[in-house]
Enzyme design. Structure first.
Site, PDB file in Angstrom:
ATOM      1  N   ASP A 213       0.836  -1.201   0.000  1.00 61.04           N
ATOM      2  CA  ASP A 213       0.000   0.000   0.000  1.00 61.04           C
ATOM      3  C   ASP A 213       0.873   1.253   0.000  1.00 61.04           C
ATOM      4  O   ASP A 213       0.558   2.252  -0.632  1.00 61.04           O
ATOM      5  CB  ASP A 213      -0.885   0.039   1.255  1.00 61.04           C
ATOM      6  CG  ASP A 213      -1.750  -1.203   1.433  1.00 61.04           C
ATOM      7  OD1 ASP A 213      -1.277  -2.300   1.126  1.00 61.04           O
ATOM      8  OD2 ASP A 213      -2.892  -1.060   1.903  1.00 61.04           O
TER       9      ASP A 213
ATOM     10  N   GLU B 149      -6.683 -10.919  -4.058  1.00 66.82           N
ATOM     11  CA  GLU B 149      -6.477 -11.939  -3.021  1.00 66.82           C
ATOM     12  C   GLU B 149      -7.650 -12.902  -2.866  1.00 66.82           C
ATOM     13  O   GLU B 149      -7.606 -13.783  -1.997  1.00 66.82           O
ATOM     14  CB  GLU B 149      -6.177 -11.262  -1.681  1.00 66.82           C
ATOM     15  CG  GLU B 149      -4.847 -10.522  -1.690  1.00 66.82           C
ATOM     16  CD  GLU B 149      -4.584  -9.786  -0.387  1.00 66.82           C
ATOM     17  OE1 GLU B 149      -5.469  -9.743   0.476  1.00 66.82           O
ATOM     18  OE2 GLU B 149      -3.467  -9.243  -0.256  1.00 66.82           O
TER      19      GLU B 149
ATOM     20  N   GLN C   7      -9.907  -6.967  -6.208  1.00 67.24           N
ATOM     21  CA  GLN C   7      -9.411  -5.618  -6.483  1.00 67.24           C
ATOM     22  C   GLN C   7      -8.600  -5.631  -7.770  1.00 67.24           C
ATOM     23  O   GLN C   7      -8.202  -6.697  -8.251  1.00 67.24           O
ATOM     24  CB  GLN C   7      -8.533  -5.127  -5.339  1.00 67.24           C
ATOM     25  CG  GLN C   7      -7.224  -5.861  -5.202  1.00 67.24           C
ATOM     26  CD  GLN C   7      -6.586  -5.687  -3.835  1.00 67.24           C
ATOM     27  OE1 GLN C   7      -7.002  -6.335  -2.878  1.00 67.24           O
ATOM     28  NE2 GLN C   7      -5.603  -4.825  -3.751  1.00 67.24           N
TER      29      GLN C   7
END
Ligand code: BGC
Length: 953
Positions: A555, A697, A810
């Site tokens: 991140d 994920e 995502q």
């Protein structure tokens, strides 16, 4: 913090009538008689200043005994009173009479608050005494302007909250008093007069005089600028945890959640500082909640002030993003009926990063009462139920200081917390030595409309701080506080934040919600970015909550750092240096897995060793779920390299690359080359990365995830080019690294082989990038189901179910397209957008997705679609879109927001010719501008709707 204006308090001299002129004439006459040089310009410094201080200024250091001094003041006053006798109603200044009429018609009460002891006479002469709801003067309070007392006194006498009462003043000291009282104000007079105030406190509303003022001007004065303030009206206990996250403040050293100073049952108060990790079961290590510097208890005639007791008559709170200040205004009725106005202000000092400052003002509204304020350091804190501290010692320091020395239970880090309390000009401070919670106590009888002000400064110092000498932490903390005061620190804070925004603000015209959200998200990143420590980095939840325990993920590099790299590169550098300092941990991880080189931990903390928990409770908290990311989500090593290359390209910081960046990129390249699995297929060889997790994920144990493979390939290629650069410019460094990392010809030849033969599933016919092998053999889920889900698709389908389905948590392929955007043609962009976007769990999958989807939409010229994704990211925390804001700020979403604006809507690129933009603004944005720092210079980019672009710098 928005208030309707219910009352107005006017200063007299220079606002209602020009007695300021009489004062000047009286002083001038005295000065002439005494032969002291004095001019109208000198008189400017006497505005709003008490008589004795004015004389002091007039005398300019001339020695005068007390009797003469008094006689002079009496003489001046006699001259002044003589002049006052001449006042008539015609002497009201322009606009005053009309404004009084306007206020009467609108039922807004008004009065006069003047330091002058002759105010009553003047008011009578002017014929306005019958119209005033209140007249308070120099006799009413002990402390004069710029202390806030007189105006708070006036507001209380008018029966309104300070924030509901506009102060009209012509003197800088009066404006300062109003600001300190927490009251909106109107400054009358020339701009130069208020320049210093604006420097210390930020912009003020100013006019030359009162003529032509309308009610809506007054209303507007009470509203904080909607694009700079995050506000909350009314207290709702059920939202307290979300609000704690939103109102987090900090300074890059520590952050504190926006919990209430006085506490509230069930609150999640938390102060976290970078690097103060301690051991825990399961998640291995976490940031320890520091002893609470906000610790505060107020009583009113023995009754505890807390919002679950008595009656909360008013609650408003505002985070002033522009200046890094958190303010709160409460009107509270004790069970026995006593009403108190309590104003809080606090900040974590950006200029003195160890210091937190808070000011509390209590004003008795309806009756006299006895109040106590107990405040200190509360060492009885925990992370949820887990205790992290032993308290080793505590003590008193001087009249009004105290300290607590604590140590983390496992990592044995020392932390000193010192506090200093002051009550300007008022009550003495007593000391109470509770074990683990030293406190100072102020007690006072308050008359109606009287204010007690308590200022508190707190300092944290830790044994792990980067300091020259390892001095005793307690001494360091106390020394840091010595000689400091709230107002000076506050003025520094205002200045520091104004200049931070000068470097990094984004301005959006035509969309106040987006504007505020962008600033809020950037603010939350800035407060968590280490300023002076390069051995720490920002966790996924910044420093604002216990989510992910303070661990650092990709991140930081991929989502958060670009904002810093392009605007505040010294902060980006600190966080990249963290990766250098933790390289040994990455080497241990690679070796532990049987590979060469360095493999960054998926979750990293103090040392860089892997700290991903292997098992965590599921979403019901009932069963343990195996977490594989720490084992096989390996793309992070390339993500770190990507951020380093971006930093280098933007800043041109060759020294960093030569001394640190190159070693990281080369050693992680060794890992990639070793991790790549050589396979023989149809008599030809190729390389695969099997058994990995990509950014998506929902699918673990996959083969040849395209993001991983392509980024690894990019990484190896980059490493080779870097080595060539190093050979050419810094051959000695290159040699040293070749030796240290064993980069011989065979090794580099192997890298080239991997680059050439890594599996990349990119269909030349359609442009489709295959997310991983077998993805399209998985169960197809109706996109409508995904679009309408009210829970994460992993919860809907179960972990195994999601794993077996074509549903994406995502951006994965889309991420790759963004990061390497110029390496893919329009058809590839379009095909992959069309393929993967409908099967992505946009709302509940991952907060990391929406900002990159916004950017990606711009790349295919769908800025208005991009805007929908952008707002999902913009609201992630402000609106608690996913219901988990309590855990802390979604740092990646915040950083991605900046990229969506700058790379997406503005289309910024760095090319060999410098900066270019390719704007694609959402259709309702009128104008977008932002600043970036490119190779040391500040560049401003202005984009108008329709495409007109200006790049200056
Ligand atoms: C995301 C990861 C992210 C992590 C921390 C996970 O839910 O899938 O990409 O790094 O959260 O924010």
């Amino acid at each position: 913090m928005s208030n309707a204006i219910k009352a107005v308090v006017f200063d007299l001299d220079g606002v209602i009538t020009d007695t300021a002129e009489f004062h000047y004439q009286a002083w001038q006459r005295l000065a002439d008689e005494e032969g002291i040089p004095f001019t109208r310009a000198d008189n400017e410094f006497l505005r709003g200043v008490s008589r004795s201080e004015s004389l002091q200024l007039l005398l300019q250091g001339r020695p005068v005994d007390d009797v003469t001094r008094q006689a002079m003041m009496d003489r001046k006053n006699a001259y002044f009173q003589g002049l006052l006798e001449r006042l008539t109603p015609r002497d009201l200044l322009p606009g005053v009479a009309d404004l009084f009429d306007l206020l009467d018609r609108a039922n807004v009460r008004f009065g006069i608050a003047s330091a002058s002891r002759n105010a009553r006479t003047a008011v009578e002469k002017l014929g306005i005494d019958g119209r005033l709801a209140v007249l308070v003067d120099g006799h009413s309070v002990a402390r004069q302007k710029p202390a806030p007392d007189l105006f708070r006194h006036a507001a209380a006498r008018l029966g309104v909250l300070p924030g509901e009462c506009l102060v009209v003043e012509d003197a800088a000291a009066g404006i300062e008093a109003a600001i300190r009282a927490g009251m909106p104000c109107l400054a009358l007079g020339p701009a130069e007069r208020f320049a210093e105030i604006e420097r210390r406190y930020g912009p003020v509303w100013r006019r030359d005089d009162l003529s032509g003022i309308e009610l809506h001007d007054i209303e507007a004065a009470a509203q904080p600028a909607s694009t700079w303030w995050v506000t909350q009206e009314g207290w709702q206990a059920e939202h307290q945890h979300h609000m704690e996250t939103i109102f987090t403040t900090g300074n890059g050293y520590f952050c504190s959640r926006g919990s209430l100073e006085e506490g509230y049952p069930g609150d999640h108060a938390l102060t976290l500082a970078h690097g103060i990790f301690d051991d825990i079961p399961i998640a291995i290590t976490e940031l320890a909640n520091l002893p609470n510097w906000l610790d505060l208890m107020i009583t009113v005639d023995g009754q505890l002030f807390r919002l679950d007791q008595g009656t909360c008559l008013h609650f408003s709170r505002g985070l002033d993003l522009r200046h890094g200040l958190l303010r709160r205004q409460v009107r509270w009725q004790a069970p026995d009926g006593t009403v108190l106005d309590v104003t809080f202000e606090r900040f974590a000092s950006y200029t003195r990063e160890h210091i937190g400052a808070m000011r509390v003002m209590l004003t008795a509204v309806n009756r006299a009462c006895h109040v106590t304020v107990e405040t200190g350091i509360d060492g009885h804190v925990s992370n949820e139920d887990l205790l992290h501290w032993h308290h080793l010692a505590q003590g008193q320091h001087g009249e009004s200081g105290l300290w607590l020395l604590s140590q983390t239970r496992h990592s044995e880090l020392d932390l000193a917390t010192a506090a200093m309390v002051s009550t300007p000009g008022q009550s003495p401070v007593q000391y109470r030595q509770c074990p683990g919670q030293p406190r100072l106590i102020v007690a006072q009888e308050l008359d109606v409309a009287q204010t007690l002000q308590v200022d508190k400064l707190v300092c944290y110092t830790a044994s792990r701080d980067p300091v020259e000498q390892a001095a005793n932490v307690v001494e360091r903390a106390l020394a840091e506080l010595a000689g400091r005061d709230y107002d000076t620190l506050r003025a520094e804070q205002v200045g520091a934040w104004e200049s931070l925004w000068d470097d990094c603000d984004i301005e959006i015209e035509g969309d106040d919600e987006a504007q505020l959200a962008v600033r809020f998200n950037l603010f939350q990143l800035i407060i968590a970015a280490p300023q002076h420590d390069d051995r720490v980095s920002m966790g996924a939840k910044t420093l604002s909550g216990l989510g992910y325990r303070g661990h650092v993920f990709w991140d930081t590099e991929i989502f958060i750092l670009p904002f810093f790299t392009f605007t505040l590169p010294h902060l980006a550098r600190n966080m990249l240096m963290y990766r250098y300092h933790t390289l040994e941990g990455a080497r241990r991880k690679a070796a532990g897995n049987g590979f060469n080189g360095a493999q960054y931990a998926w979750e990293s903390a103090a040392t860089g060793d892997e700290v991903t928990p292997a098992w965590v409770p599921d979403h019901n908290g009932k069963e343990l779920v195996r977490i594989w990311t720490g084992d096989i989500e390996i793309h992070i090593s390339a993500d770190v390299a990507y951020a380093i290359m971006q930093y280098w390209q933007v800043t041109g910081d060759d020294g960093f690359m030569r001394d640190y960046g190159a070693e990281i990129i080369l050693d992680t390249a060794r890992f990639w080359a070793d991790r790549a699995e050589r396979e023989e297929v149809d008599g030809r060889h190729r390389y695969s990365f099997r058994d990995v997790i990509g950014p998506d994920e929902y699918h673990d144990h996959v083969d040849n995830n395209i993001y991983t493979n392509r980024m690894a390939q990019w990484h190896l290629q980059t490493a080779l080019e870097l080595l060539t650069w190093l050979d050419g410019l810094y051959p000695a460094h290159a040699r040293a690294l070749r030796d240290k990392l064993e980069l011989d010809d065979a090794c580099l030849q192997h890298w080239r082989d991997v680059i050439d033969h890594i599996v990349i599933h990119h269909d030349p016919a359609t442009g489709l990038l295959l997310q991983f092998e077998g993805f399209f053999d998985l169960k197809r889920i109706d996109p409508a189901v995904i679009a309408q889900t009210e829970r994460s698709m992993q919860v809907v389908l179960g972990i195994e179910g999601a794993n077996a389905s074509q549903v994406i948590k995502q951006a994965d392929v889309i991420m790759l397209l963004c990061l390497l955007r110029d390496q893919y043609d329009a058809r590839t962009w379009q095909t992959n957008w069309d393929t993967y976007m409908p099967i992505t769990d946009h709302r509940y999958g991952s907060s990391l997705g929406p900002s990159f989807h916004a950017w990606a939409a711009c790349e295919i010229d769908r800025a208005d679609d991009g805007y929908e994704h952008f707002m999902l990211a913009a609201r992630a925390d402000l609106h608690d879109v996913r219901g988990n804001a309590d855990d802390g700020i979604h740092g990646a979403s915040a950083g991605g927001l900046w990229q969506a604006v700058v790379f997406g809507f503005a289309g910024l690129r760095l090319t060999d010719d410098g900066i270019t933009v390719q704007p694609r603004l959402p259709s309702h944005w009128r104008h977008l501008s932002f600043r970036i720092r490119y190779r040391g210079g500040l560049v401003r980019v202005d984009i108008a709707q329709g495409g007109a672009v200006q790049i200056t710098g």
